[in-house]
Design a protein around this motif. Structure first.
Motif, PDB file in Angstrom:
ATOM      1  N   GLY A   1       5.460  -1.722  25.193  1.00  0.00           N
ATOM      2  CA  GLY A   1       4.015  -1.553  25.133  1.00  0.00           C
ATOM      3  C   GLY A   1       3.553  -0.323  25.898  1.00  0.00           C
ATOM      4  N   GLY A   2       4.105  -0.123  27.106  1.00  0.00           N
ATOM      5  CA  GLY A   2       3.755   1.055  27.889  1.00  0.00           C
ATOM      6  C   GLY A   2       4.198   2.335  27.215  1.00  0.00           C
ATOM      7  N   LEU A   3       5.378   2.304  26.565  1.00  0.00           N
ATOM      8  CA  LEU A   3       5.877   3.477  25.848  1.00  0.00           C
ATOM      9  C   LEU A   3       4.963   3.822  24.677  1.00  0.00           C
ATOM     10  CD1 LEU A   3       8.276   5.483  25.707  1.00  0.00           C
ATOM     11  CD2 LEU A   3       9.395   3.870  24.154  1.00  0.00           C
ATOM     12  N   MET A   4       4.538   2.802  23.936  1.00  0.00           N
ATOM     13  CA  MET A   4       3.655   3.025  22.798  1.00  0.00           C
ATOM     14  C   MET A   4       2.302   3.579  23.268  1.00  0.00           C
ATOM     15  SD  MET A   4       2.210   0.218  20.059  1.00  0.00           S
ATOM     16  CE  MET A   4       3.864  -0.469  19.880  1.00  0.00           C
ATOM     17  N   ALA A   5       1.769   3.005  24.355  1.00  0.00           N
ATOM     18  CA  ALA A   5       0.479   3.470  24.871  1.00  0.00           C
ATOM     19  C   ALA A   5       0.565   4.926  25.323  1.00  0.00           C
ATOM     20  CB  ALA A   5       0.031   2.581  26.035  1.00  0.00           C
ATOM     21  N   THR A   6       1.662   5.271  25.972  1.00  0.00           N
ATOM     22  CA  THR A   6       1.842   6.652  26.434  1.00  0.00           C
ATOM     23  C   THR A   6       1.909   7.609  25.254  1.00  0.00           C
ATOM     24  OG1 THR A   6       3.029   5.853  28.386  1.00  0.00           O
ATOM     25  CG2 THR A   6       3.288   8.180  27.823  1.00  0.00           C
ATOM     26  N   ARG A   7       2.597   7.207  24.194  1.00  0.00           N
ATOM     27  CA  ARG A   7       2.685   8.037  22.989  1.00  0.00           C
ATOM     28  C   ARG A   7       1.310   8.267  22.370  1.00  0.00           C
ATOM     29  NH1 ARG A   7       7.451  10.819  21.823  1.00  0.00           N
ATOM     30  NH2 ARG A   7       9.236   9.545  22.442  1.00  0.00           N
ATOM     31  N   LEU A   8       0.440   7.266  22.489  1.00  0.00           N
ATOM     32  CA  LEU A   8      -0.908   7.364  21.930  1.00  0.00           C
ATOM     33  C   LEU A   8      -1.888   7.981  22.924  1.00  0.00           C
ATOM     34  CD1 LEU A   8      -1.103   3.864  20.176  1.00  0.00           C
ATOM     35  CD2 LEU A   8      -0.734   6.091  19.089  1.00  0.00           C
ATOM     36  N   ARG A   9      -1.354   8.489  24.048  1.00  0.00           N
ATOM     37  CA  ARG A   9      -2.163   9.107  25.109  1.00  0.00           C
ATOM     38  C   ARG A   9      -3.147   8.124  25.732  1.00  0.00           C
ATOM     39  NH1 ARG A   9      -1.297  14.466  25.352  1.00  0.00           N
ATOM     40  NH2 ARG A   9      -0.383  15.503  23.548  1.00  0.00           N
ATOM     41  N   LEU A  10      -2.716   6.869  25.831  1.00  0.00           N
ATOM     42  CA  LEU A  10      -3.487   5.846  26.514  1.00  0.00           C
ATOM     43  C   LEU A  10      -2.794   5.512  27.829  1.00  0.00           C
ATOM     44  CD1 LEU A  10      -4.162   3.421  23.518  1.00  0.00           C
ATOM     45  CD2 LEU A  10      -5.822   4.969  24.588  1.00  0.00           C
ATOM     46  N   PRO A  11      -3.511   4.927  28.808  1.00  0.00           N
ATOM     47  CA  PRO A  11      -2.848   4.502  30.045  1.00  0.00           C
ATOM     48  C   PRO A  11      -1.754   3.471  29.749  1.00  0.00           C
ATOM     49  CG  PRO A  11      -5.238   4.469  30.283  1.00  0.00           C
ATOM     50  CD  PRO A  11      -4.962   4.687  28.829  1.00  0.00           C
ATOM     51  N   PRO A  12      -0.601   3.534  30.407  1.00  0.00           N
ATOM     52  CA  PRO A  12       0.471   2.560  30.155  1.00  0.00           C
ATOM     53  C   PRO A  12       0.046   1.114  30.361  1.00  0.00           C
ATOM     54  CG  PRO A  12       1.281   4.394  31.482  1.00  0.00           C
ATOM     55  CD  PRO A  12      -0.203   4.559  31.391  1.00  0.00           C
ATOM     56  N   LEU A  13      -0.911   0.893  31.270  1.00  0.00           N
ATOM     57  CA  LEU A  13      -1.304  -0.487  31.538  1.00  0.00           C
ATOM     58  C   LEU A  13      -1.927  -1.168  30.319  1.00  0.00           C
ATOM     59  CD1 LEU A  13      -4.664  -0.604  31.995  1.00  0.00           C
ATOM     60  CD2 LEU A  13      -4.022   0.605  34.063  1.00  0.00           C
ATOM     61  N   VAL A  14      -2.420  -0.379  29.360  1.00  0.00           N
ATOM     62  CA  VAL A  14      -2.918  -0.980  28.119  1.00  0.00           C
ATOM     63  C   VAL A  14      -1.762  -1.683  27.397  1.00  0.00           C
ATOM     64  CG1 VAL A  14      -3.948  -0.511  25.857  1.00  0.00           C
ATOM     65  CG2 VAL A  14      -4.758   0.725  27.879  1.00  0.00           C
ATOM     66  N   GLY A  15      -0.615  -1.029  27.370  1.00  0.00           N
ATOM     67  CA  GLY A  15       0.573  -1.631  26.766  1.00  0.00           C
ATOM     68  C   GLY A  15       1.041  -2.859  27.518  1.00  0.00           C
ATOM     69  N   TYR A  16       0.922  -2.840  28.852  1.00  0.00           N
ATOM     70  CA  TYR A  16       1.326  -4.002  29.650  1.00  0.00           C
ATOM     71  C   TYR A  16       0.430  -5.202  29.340  1.00  0.00           C
ATOM     72  CZ  TYR A  16       3.368  -0.153  32.400  1.00  0.00           C
ATOM     73  OH  TYR A  16       4.038   0.974  32.819  1.00  0.00           O
ATOM     74  N   LEU A  17      -0.869  -4.952  29.200  1.00  0.00           N
ATOM     75  CA  LEU A  17      -1.800  -6.035  28.883  1.00  0.00           C
ATOM     76  C   LEU A  17      -1.510  -6.628  27.506  1.00  0.00           C
ATOM     77  CD1 LEU A  17      -5.081  -4.355  30.184  1.00  0.00           C
ATOM     78  CD2 LEU A  17      -3.959  -6.339  31.193  1.00  0.00           C
ATOM     79  N   LEU A  18      -1.211  -5.759  26.536  1.00  0.00           N
ATOM     80  CA  LEU A  18      -0.882  -6.246  25.193  1.00  0.00           C
ATOM     81  C   LEU A  18       0.417  -7.043  25.199  1.00  0.00           C
ATOM     82  CD1 LEU A  18      -1.841  -3.140  23.018  1.00  0.00           C
ATOM     83  CD2 LEU A  18      -3.089  -5.300  23.263  1.00  0.00           C
ATOM     84  N   ALA A  19       1.364  -6.639  26.062  1.00  0.00           N
ATOM     85  CA  ALA A  19       2.611  -7.400  26.182  1.00  0.00           C
ATOM     86  C   ALA A  19       2.321  -8.810  26.688  1.00  0.00           C
ATOM     87  CB  ALA A  19       3.565  -6.680  27.136  1.00  0.00           C
TER      88      ALA A  19
END
Length: 562
Positions: A21-39
């Motif tokens: 999730g953090g990797l995907m968020a970073t690729r989309l130029r979003l904060p990694p914590l967005v990916g952590y929350l989705l996880a």
């Protein structure tokens, strides 16, 4: 498949999904914590598939909070806490009162009781430890005066929330709870005095006994030469004292860990302590965001979108404005007030504890709890983006009104000098070198305490943001021979370099960085030299080794032969 694997499942699946999730968020130029929350949402009870044990995830995330606060305490001293008390104490108290009253008023429009509004207000008034510290660390501002004010503010909020958790069960009948007996003012007074006494006793024990024992203990363990034992001593100190603070003194784990870090900072091995705790901090802090995602029921977004929006506005807009104007009333500068207010525009750990207590006391409905969780998710996601607005707002303020400059600041009239941006740990060393070589220089600094320190030392200093044209001009950039960008904040360094090149395209610019990506960006923007910390350290160590070999007789170390 063995039984009792709930802990392993939370760690394995939670961290793995958080990574992707953090990797995907970073690729989309979003904060990694967005990916952590989705996880966390993916392994929570409100989505199909595997459901992790929420209790275990919450406890693991609590460990992350403790380790983070321990790390912050290592960078603090008693003097730092006392230095920010003038703003942190009244500022935190005023904001808690204002946001609680606002929430009670807004919730009345929703048809809620006063008790529900009080729980909502208290939950929305306190900021998240993890989000705040992550934001400050990523921008290199944790050790600045702004960072210390924000952390001091957080400590005051934690203390108030500890008292609130004690008082709410006793005040529940007055607030409209049907699960409690009649209000007993005597019992409330005893509980309050007992809690204050325990907190005072804990602080006294840490300041009197802990300040002597912990540094002594760490020094004795370090002499044994075992890295493994030293790491265990660090973790034992952080988690052991935090647990004792909660179990024996009814103090929050986070506050206990913070004070443990403060007393451990007096050890000469505090730097090694911080390095040993860092990997554990990062891993468990990620689990905090995962656990928050697990608690969130996305159905609330469809069931009550307007209430979710109102809750988010209270957190992001109202809290920011209240903190900003409170700090301005307390004579903080515009930049300091803006930075601290935005850093506190989110909610977290204590908010969830208060929501759970409200449910247990029948003071908060399930919808109210979900609104608090939704507000937390929205504010945590948006907080990194709010930080990006700081330069824009400061630029607008600068156009609207003159920069706040002390009237006694003398004009800078030097030429062929060095302009040093930043007077932190690296900047101080550079300034000392320039002084030793009798080279004229001007420091640009926006930390008010450091500006006063430079003035007291009779060193030329310009107060302000180096990414502004007028500040660079006051530092004599057009006549400068070299510019040294010593600030650790990568994005800020790039903004400064862009302005420097617009004003003086030929001046020699030397900058610092912590990573290769920022190094490349600074080089592309026209930096003459970009020093990458670890790379330069490796080169310097290699030169020292070669010098030692050349100065030896040749019999100590010889080239290997096949």
């Amino acid at each position: 498949m063995p039984h009792h694997t709930e802990l392993i499942a939370v760690l394995a699946i939670g961290l793995t999904l958080a990574f992707f999730g953090g990797l995907m968020a970073t690729r989309l130029r979003l904060p990694p914590l967005v990916g952590y929350l989705l996880a966390g949402l993916a392994i929570g009870p409100f989505t199909p598939g595997f459901v992790a044990d929420a209790r275990i995830a919450a406890q693991l995330s609590e460990i992350g909070v403790m380790l983070l606060m321990f790390g912050v305490g290592l960078h603090f001293s008693i003097g730092d806490l006392l230095a920010v008390r003038r703003i942190a104490v009244p500022g935190a108290l005023l904001r808690i009162i204002a946001i609680t009253l606002l929430s009670v008023g807004v919730s009345q429009l929703w048809g809620w009781t006063v008790g529900q509004g009080v729980i909502l207000g208290l939950a929305l008034s306190v900021a998240s430890t993890v989000v705040l510290l992550r934001a400050l660390e990523e921008r290199g501002t944790l050790d600045t005066s702004n960072g210390k004010i924000a952390v001091g503010w957080l400590v005051v909020e934690d203390l108030v929330m500890v008292l609130a958790l004690v008082m709410l069960p006793a005040l529940a009948p007055l607030l409209g709870s049907t699960e409690s007996g009649p209000l007993d003012l005597g019992a409330l007074g005893v509980s309050l005095l007992l809690t204050l006494g325990k907190m005072t006793l804990f602080v006294a024990v840490m300041m009197i006994v802990g300040r002597r024992f912990i540094p002594w203990m760490l020094a004795r363990v370090a002499r044994l030469g075992s890295r493994e034992l030293f790491t265990l001593a660090v973790l034992g100190t952080a988690l052991g004292i935090a647990y004792a603070a909660g179990a024996l003194f009814d103090v929050s784990f986070a506050l206990g860990a913070f004070l443990a870090g403060v007393v451990a900072s007096e050890s000469k091995f505090s730097q090694q302590v911080a390095e040993d705790a860092l990997p554990f901090q990062d891993a468990f802090a990620v689990l905090f965001f995962v656990s928050v995602g697990m608690l969130f029921n996305p159905a609330i977004l469809l069931q009550a979108p307007l209430l979710v929006l109102a809750t988010a506005l209270i957190i992001i807009v109202a809290k920011t404005l209240v903190a900003f104007f409170t700090m301005r009333l307390l004579k903080a500068s515009f930049a300091t007030a803006l930075t601290v207010a935005i850093s506190l525009a989110q909610i977290g750990e204590f908010s969830f504890i208060l929501a759970t207590l409200g449910r247990d006391l029948n003071l908060l409905s399930a919808q109210g709890q979900n609104l608090i969780l939704a507000g937390a998710i929205v504010s945590i996601i948006l907080n990194p983006f709010l930080f990006r607005l700081i330069p824009v707002i400061e630029a607008w303020q600068h156009q609207r009104a003159p920069q706040e400059i002390p009237q006694d600041l003398p004009p800078v009239g030097v030429a062929q000098h060095a302009v040093l941006v930043g007077y932190g740990r690296v900047g101080r060393l550079i300034a000392r070198t320039l002084q030793d070589e009798k080279i004229s220089f001007v420091v640009i600094e926006e930390d008010e305490r450091r500006v006063e320190e430079l003035r007291e030392a009779n060193l030329p200093v310009v107060y302000g943001d180096a990414a502004r044209t007028d500040v660079l001009s006051r530092a004599g950039l057009l006549d400068a021979s070299v510019v040294i960008i010593a600030t650790p904040d990568g994005p800020q360094s790039q903004l400064i370099l862009e302005k420097v090149r617009r004003i003086n395209p030929t001046v020699h610019v030397t900058a610092r960085t912590h990573d290769e990506h920022t190094q490349k960006a600074l080089q592309d923007l026209g930096a003459s030299d970009v020093l990458y910390g670890e790379y330069e350290l490796g080169l310097a160590m290699g030169h020292h080794v070669l010098a030692a070999l050349r100065s030896s007789s040749g019999s100590v170390i010889k080239p290997a032969t096949s």
